[in-house]
Structures are given as C-alpha cells and as structure tokens.
Design an enzyme around this catalytic site. Structure first.
Site, PDB file in Angstrom:
ATOM      1  CB  VAL A 126      -0.961   0.000   1.211  1.00  0.00           C
ATOM      2  CG1 VAL A 126      -1.773   1.296   1.245  1.00  0.00           C
ATOM      3  CG2 VAL A 126      -1.896  -1.203   1.144  1.00  0.00           C
ATOM      4  CE  LYS A 158     -11.449  -5.140   6.601  1.00  0.00           C
ATOM      5  NZ  LYS A 158     -11.515  -6.007   5.404  1.00  0.00           N
ATOM      6  N   GLY A 195      -5.842  -4.537  -1.909  1.00  0.00           N
ATOM      7  CA  GLY A 195      -5.063  -4.331  -3.126  1.00  0.00           C
ATOM      8  C   GLY A 195      -4.313  -3.009  -3.082  1.00  0.00           C
TER       9      GLY A 195
END
Length: 379
Positions: free
Chosen positions: A11, A188, A285
């Site tokens: 990232v 989350k 991703g």
C-alpha cells in the site's frame, strides 16, 4: 501538503506512486525498515526524522499491525500533525483514545482505507450520519474469506486446498487466522458501528464464528436448498443499545450477497430516510487501498479536520434479543442441541430460532469438545 509516509510495502508504494504524479501533494520522508534505492534521498529508519520535521503536515501510516503503528500515530497527533491510516487494528483497538486525541490537538484522523480498502464506505457512512439515523451496518467485509467461500460454491473443493490457492494468489497471509476466523472483519465492524451509532464497542465484546471448519458437505447441503453461505458481520441499533456479531450466514441464492464474487466486498447500511445503501468493490489491493489513503489526504488539504462522527458513549451490547435459526454440524451432539433441533439437514441439523448470544456461547464451548464443529445462521 508535505507528507511523512510510514511504510513502503504494497500500500505504501501505491500511495507514493499516486502522490508523485500530483503537484499539490508531496512525500517528504518515508520511514522504512531497510534500504530502498529508489527512494534513498527521502528514506529514513528513524521516526524522529518525521515527527520533528515542522514542514511535514500529515503523517500517513500504512505499516499495519498494532505496534509500533499505535505509538507512531499517537505521537503524530500529539505533535499536531494530521494522520491518515489504513490500519484497522489500531483504530479499532484505540478508537476512543485516538479520536479524542485528534480532537484535543485540532488535527484530523482519517481512516477510510481501514474499512473496505478501496470502497468509499466510511465517507458515505459519514455523510448519511449527518442527516439520517442509521439502524444497521455490515455485510461481506473481507475479500479473503469471500474468495474462499465463492470458490467452494463453484466447485467441490476442500477448505485446505482453497486456502492454499488463496495464499498463492496473495489473498491470504501465511497465517490466515485474522481472515478466516473473523478478527479482520470484527475490527471493521467495530469501526463502522462506532461511527454509525456514536457508540464505543470493543472488539472483545463482539462474538464471532469464522469459516475455518466449513466442509464441502456443508456447502452441498446449502446449495441443495437454494442457499449460499457467506461470512457476514452485522451491527444493529436496538432500543436497549447495540447488537453486533459476525458469523457464516445462509442467504438466498438470488440475494445480492450471494452474487458477490471472488475477493470482493459488499458493505451496506440501513437508515431511516435512505433505506438500504450498498457499496461494492475490492476490499484490498495496492491501488484500491492507496486511492482511499490519497483521497483522505486531499480531504484534509481541503479543510476536512473532523473524524467521521463525534466520539460516542459506551452503549450496552445486547445480542440476546436477536434470534434466528442455525445450521449446526457436530459429532458431539448434546442435550441443548437436541432440545433446539427443528429438523435434520445432513450432515447437520437446523435449530429453531435461538438468540445470537446463546448460539455463540454454545458454539464457543462446543469447539472445545469438537474442533470440527460448524455453525451458520439462516438469514
């Protein structure tokens, strides 16, 4: 905006690549653990080089893990620097402390990439909360577990085999526990619920059951009844406080959740005025996640210095009022399960409606007697 970037992994490199194409953002320093020739001129292995640099306005943390990320974020906020992070573990574990610290120092704390990766979930939840009352949040919040469940429904394959494939593709870590047991999703959910309901949930209070013990036989039994199994997290506002949990859940093959493929996420909220709003996309991703990190920097540059919602108060967690049937498979049936069995569903059984609290307490104890035990809620 001058930025201190903590981390140059998947990232971090994505954030750097995006920012170097812009004239309004500039990476001044990058904290690294080893020498990286391409950024040698701005690299440092000493965090103090960033925290003491008065020209750096914003610290971007993409190291991952609790420590030393927590210490770095706390130090940056205390020094009057804005912080952007993709670190769900730190934000979930230290939610109250960090949001209050940011407010006390008049700086921004933004973490859009921490929930949903590239999905602009938290920013849209924030907009909804300004005007509306959110009653429920949650959904499919982990790409690794969804990839595995999706693959097991498409062809007969055992869990260990598809886990190895997920690791080969880079979807699962060498230690996949956080994804398949639910820790990643729970973090989350805690962040989302705290923002949606202005509350202060703790991770350890939210029960979870993962997908580690699901088998091809379970999947075949579900499909025979037109059902699909997904790992779903939910939190709801209740008259008594909040309910929150995560568990494998059986949904209709025609449902929106059933159609979510591969490593994609589907996160939703249900509110008074808007009804259901769902956000679909890649939950991880390099560039999807980096995009939300960079967007947070742009929001801060445009004057966004508040968190997504005011720091709330502790509300009691009530999972005893939420009831639904469960599929249960175990080789050690006991009197509780016998008393609550409604019908056979080989290789397991279907229970009558039982509370989330009761089912998770039973399942946690049952795993000590039968490590292969599996449960799934019937939605």
């Amino acid at each position: 905006m001058h930025i201190g970037l903590l981390g140059f992994g998947v990232v971090g490199r994505g954030v750097y690549e995006q920012i170097k194409k812009r004239s309004d953002l500039h990476v001044s320093r990058v904290l690294v653990r080893r020498d990286i020739p391409e950024i040698a001129a701005i690299a440092t292995q000493d965090f103090q080089d960033i925290i003491t640099d008065s020209s750096i306005h914003t610290v971007v943390e993409v190291l991952g893990g609790l420590h030393p990320a927590y210490e770095y974020i706390r130090a940056a906020l205390s020094a009057g620097k804005h912080v952007v992070t993709a670190n769900k573990a730190v934000v979930s574990a230290y939610y109250r402390e960090l949001t209050e610290l940011a407010q006390e120092n008049g700086v921004a704390l933004r973490c859009t990439a921490a929930v949903g990766g590239g999905i602009p979930w938290l920013t849209n939840l924030e907009r909804c909360c300004r005007l509306d009352t959110v009653h429920e949040v949650g959904g499919i919040m982990n790409g690794t577990s969804n990839y595995m469940m999706d693959a097991m429904h498409k062809a007969p394959v055992n869990f260990d085999e598809i886990l190895r494939k997920a690791q080969e593709l880079g979807y699962a870590e060498a230690d996949p526990s956080a994804d398949i047991d639910g820790d990643d999703i729970r973090r989350k959910l805690v962040i989302s619920a705290n923002i949606a309901f202005s509350t202060l949930l703790r991770e350890e209070d939210v029960p979870m059951f993962g997908i580690r013990t699901v088998t091809e036989g379970d999947i075949a039994a579900f499909q025979a009844r037109g059902l699909i199994c997904k790992l779903i997290a939910l939190a709801r506002r209740t008259p008594e406080g909040v309910s929150a949990w995560l568990e494998p859940t059986l949904v209709s093959a025609n449902s929106l959740e059933a159609a979510v493929p591969a490593n994609y996420n589907l996160i939703s909220f249900q509110s008074q005025y808007l009804g259901r709003q769902s956000y679909y996309g890649q939950g991880a991703g390099r560039f999807p996640t980096a995009s939300n990190v960079t967007q947070d920097c742009l929001d801060i540059m445009d004057g966004k210095t508040s968190f997504y919602a005011p720091t709330g108060k502790v509300l009691p967690l009530h999972n005893d009022t939420v009831r639904h049937p469960y599929y249960v498979r175990t080789v050690c049936a006991d009197s509780w399960l016998s008393d609550h069995t409604r019908e056979q569903m080989a290789p397991g059984v279907l229970t009558d409606a039982v509370s989330v609290e009761e089912m998770h307490a039973w399942a946690k104890a049952q795993l000590q007697r039968d490590s292969s035990c599996f449960i799934a809620a019937l939605n």
